[in-house]
Scaffold this active site. Structure first.
Site, mmCIF file in Angstrom:
data_model
loop_
_atom_site.group_PDB
_atom_site.id
_atom_site.type_symbol
_atom_site.label_atom_id
_atom_site.label_comp_id
_atom_site.label_asym_id
_atom_site.label_seq_id
_atom_site.Cartn_x
_atom_site.Cartn_y
_atom_site.Cartn_z
ATOM 1 N N ASP A 94 -50.785 22.356 -37.170
ATOM 2 C CA ASP A 94 -50.261 21.452 -38.193
ATOM 3 C C ASP A 94 -49.089 20.697 -37.540
ATOM 4 O OD1 ASP A 94 -49.778 20.250 -40.571
ATOM 5 O OD2 ASP A 94 -49.566 22.087 -41.727
ATOM 6 N N ASP A 302 -57.565 25.308 -44.510
ATOM 7 C CA ASP A 302 -56.673 26.364 -44.029
ATOM 8 C C ASP A 302 -55.755 26.749 -45.164
ATOM 9 O OD1 ASP A 302 -53.583 25.473 -43.551
ATOM 10 O OD2 ASP A 302 -54.921 23.745 -43.445
ATOM 11 N N CYS A 340 -68.865 44.161 -49.686
ATOM 12 C CA CYS A 340 -68.154 43.519 -48.571
ATOM 13 C C CYS A 340 -68.547 44.156 -47.248
ATOM 14 C CB CYS A 340 -66.648 43.629 -48.774
ATOM 15 S SG CYS A 340 -65.704 42.802 -47.481
ATOM 16 N N CYS A 342 -66.755 43.818 -44.411
ATOM 17 C CA CYS A 342 -65.621 43.800 -43.477
ATOM 18 C C CYS A 342 -65.344 45.196 -42.915
ATOM 19 C CB CYS A 342 -64.362 43.232 -44.147
ATOM 20 S SG CYS A 342 -63.380 44.413 -45.088
ATOM 21 N N CYS A 345 -63.733 47.593 -45.499
ATOM 22 C CA CYS A 345 -64.635 48.148 -46.516
ATOM 23 C C CYS A 345 -65.690 49.067 -45.911
ATOM 24 C CB CYS A 345 -65.283 47.019 -47.312
ATOM 25 S SG CYS A 345 -64.085 46.188 -48.394
ATOM 26 N N HIS A 371 -59.668 42.397 -44.954
ATOM 27 C CA HIS A 371 -60.586 42.233 -46.093
ATOM 28 C C HIS A 371 -60.469 40.839 -46.716
ATOM 29 C CE1 HIS A 371 -62.790 42.887 -49.791
ATOM 30 N NE2 HIS A 371 -61.741 42.386 -50.419
#
Ligand SMILES: [Zn+2]
Length: 408
Positions: A94, A302, A340, A342, A345, A371
């Site tokens: 940015d 973002d 999930c 991930c 999880c 997560h």
């Protein structure tokens, strides 16, 4: 020299949304995509390897923060922000325009951000004096770290971003608020247009000067607040700029955005922008806003919200955001979300996270961030797949209907 390109793939039926691919010197980003934020060249509490494993295609760092600490010359000597932080994929920075103007003033980059997602490193408490002064040449501001005075101009911001070495950079712009008058917005938009020209000139100069480095793409940032004519003008002006053959490689959709008008404003901009360049919607990460952004033509997004909220024990589930310190998780010996995929999880229970948060253990932030980032990255991945398969509107209806339905 341009190892940067955008290829459009599938158009969403009856809307401006689309799928595509952005090619950078450090890899390809399949779009739409969510780009997690590592403000100071780190996604707080998470290893870059974990960010890769959870499906992040690119990371976004902030020029303002890295300018103040450790300094762009250090990052340059390290080989650029990606190498510095051990992230081999594409990177964004940015411009710092938002941070230098917003610190101390109590305004939000986009009104679409919820109140709980704007604080500390982006906005100091309301009622404090503005720490920045804008003139036609640039912005003078006070460091939030030690109170020292600094100055950003378009040339300085582009110089810093070239030193930081990200694949995608943003032009230096003046970020206004919805509280500014129409007259001020108009004046500011012209200032941002002139700054955009200066950014292109400096970008061209540095690209030539640093031709041994990987090509860095520059996106122009579109302002204009809530006004249709100003927004359309911004898109037309910046997409038409050509400074000795140097043009913007893509566009950042930024500035003050009223949540209710988010889709309308994004559509005004995307109707005016060329089809063959990517569009990044700055600072957006709430599920409903992501659907609206994708539908209306934004390619990448973002937001610090998924990681910031995770560190305060707020995590996403298909049934909405929940707080892991809630007593009901004390004995939930199953994952936060059964569906999930991930790392958190797959290996940990909600009961364990409940314990870690209550015990103020650092691992709590790591596991919850993994997560949340996976949840948002995967959601935007699903939007991309659904545009390709023709099911976008079904996904939108099903997901939002469940996520925002009354919580138990
Ligand atoms: Zn998970």
């Amino acid at each position: 020299m341009s190892a940067f390109s955008y290829e459009k793939k599938t158009q969403l039926d009856g809307a401006l949304g689309r799928t595509g691919a952005i090619t950078t010197p450090h890899g390809v980003i399949q779009t739409p995509a969510f780009i997690p934020v590592g403000t100071k060249a780190t996604v707080k509490a998470v290893l870059p390897e974990s960010m890769g494993e959870l499906g992040a295609q690119a990371l976004l760092a902030n020029a303002y923060h890295l300018y103040l600490q450790p300094g762009p010359e250090i990052v340059d000597e390290a080989g650029g922000v990606g190498k510095f932080m051990n992230w081999s994929g594409p990177t964004f920075t940015d411009s710092g325009g938002f941070q230098v103007l917003s610190l101390g003033v109590g305004f939000k980059k986009v009104i679409a951000m919820n109140e709980d997602t704007f604080r500390d490193d982006e906005v100091i408490a309301e009622g404090k004096d503005r720490l920045a002064h804008v003139d036609d040449d640039g912005v003078t501001f006070k460091s939030h770290l030690d109170g020292s005075m600094h100055r950003f101009t378009p040339e300085i911001s582009i110089g810093i971003q070239h030193q930081l070495g990200a694949d995608i950079m943003f032009a230096f712009d003046e970020c206004t608020t919805l509280h500014n008058t129409r007259g001020y917005q108009q004046k500011s938009l012209e200032r941002t247009r002139l700054w955009a020209k200066r950014c292109l000139v400096e970008h061209g100069r540095l690209t030539e000067l640093r031709s041994d480095k990987p090509y860095q793409a520059l996106f122009g940032v579109l302002q204009g607040a809530q006004y249709e004519d100003l927004r359309r003008k911004a898109a037309k002006d910046l997409s038409g700029l050509d400074e000795d053959g140097i043009t913007f490689d893509g566009f950042g959709l930024g500035g003050a955005l009223d949540k209710e008008k988010l889709g309308t404003i994004v559509s005004w901009l995307c109707e005016e922008l060329p089809d063959n360049k990517p569009r990044h919607l700055l600072g957006i990460g709430e599920p409903d806003d992501l659907f609206v952004g994708v539908e209306n033509g934004a390619d990448t997004f973002d937001c610090v919200a998924p990681s910031r909220q995770a560190r305060t024990s707020a995590v996403f589930t298909p049934d909405g955001r929940v707080n892991l310190t809630n007593a009901k998780y004390q004995r939930q010996f199953s994952p936060i979300d059964e569906a999930c995929d991930c790392y958190t999880c797959k290996h940990y229970t909600a009961a364990y996270l409940n314990h870690l948060f209550k015990a103020k253990e650092m691992l709590a932030s790591t596991l919850a961030t993994i997560h949340n980032e996976r949840f948002i990255v995967r959601l935007v991945d699903q939007m991309r797949e659904s545009i390709n398969s023709g099911d976008f509107y079904d996904l939108k209806k099903d997901f939002l209907g469940r996520f925002y339905s009354a919580k138990s």
